[in-house]
Write an enzyme that holds these catalytic residues in place. Sequence first.
Site, short mmCIF file in Angstrom:
data_model
loop_
_atom_site.label_atom_id
_atom_site.label_comp_id
_atom_site.label_asym_id
_atom_site.label_seq_id
_atom_site.Cartn_x
_atom_site.Cartn_y
_atom_site.Cartn_z
CB SER A 15 -0.97 0.02 1.18
OG SER A 15 -0.30 0.40 2.36
CE LYS A 58 -1.79 1.68 5.66
NZ LYS A 58 -2.14 1.08 4.39
#
Lengths: 109, 145
Positions: A15, A58
């Site tokens: 991701s 993230k």
Amino acid sequence: MPWLGIDLVEVVGDSMAPALRPGDLVLAERLTYRVRPPRRGEVVLVADPRFPDRELIKRVAAVGDDGVDLRGENAAASTDSRTFGPVPATSIRWRAIARSWPPRRAGWL
Amino acid sequence: MMKIRFPRPSRRVHAHCDIPCGIYDPEQARIEAESCLRIMEKFGHSEDEAFRTRCLAVKEERAELVKHHLDVLWHDFFKPEHLERFPQLHDTFWQATKQASAVKQTTDPAAARRLLDLIDTIDGMWIAAGGPGTTRVSGRPGAGA
């Protein structure tokens, strides 16, 4: 083994591609967020709000009154604040600062 | 001889995604809907009862697959920021999945054509959202991206 607030971690998952790919080694430190909250654009390590045993990596998309909004670099293939909502700034301790492996792609994040 | 050792990582951090494949394309729903259309046409041109019965059974199955593929796109590919960009997103998916039910109920090809139109509207949103570049693997012969 964290050493003087610095640690080396391995990335799992897609991701954060293309900035971070599976198997990349990342240098992280836990000094910055003792002094100030995370800022937009920084890459952070944080416990997954849904499965606290799992630590996520993230990017900070926004910092607001209701917490820190996290996004994967590869938005189409990321589960992030769009699913689990913003996370409290106080839950973020580690900041990812550099990619140290592979050497060809080593550099600041 | 001196041994050079690179420091080893102490733990793993997850660049996580619930759906690891990340492959989405409205084409999948469209192919099943095209099957429904063609089956309806063949149903209309046949007088063989056994064949017509089989048409109905296959049409039922294909229409159900259309719903399934549309649901996956709706739940997994489209995200809240897409809804801001395409305010008609939820309504279009609702109409399209209801139209797939309508295709089950009739043998009128017009119902299948209407379903194809709705899938093409969804396809337009998928393209505008960058779908072709991000949710398909590049390099397929004859494919644009």
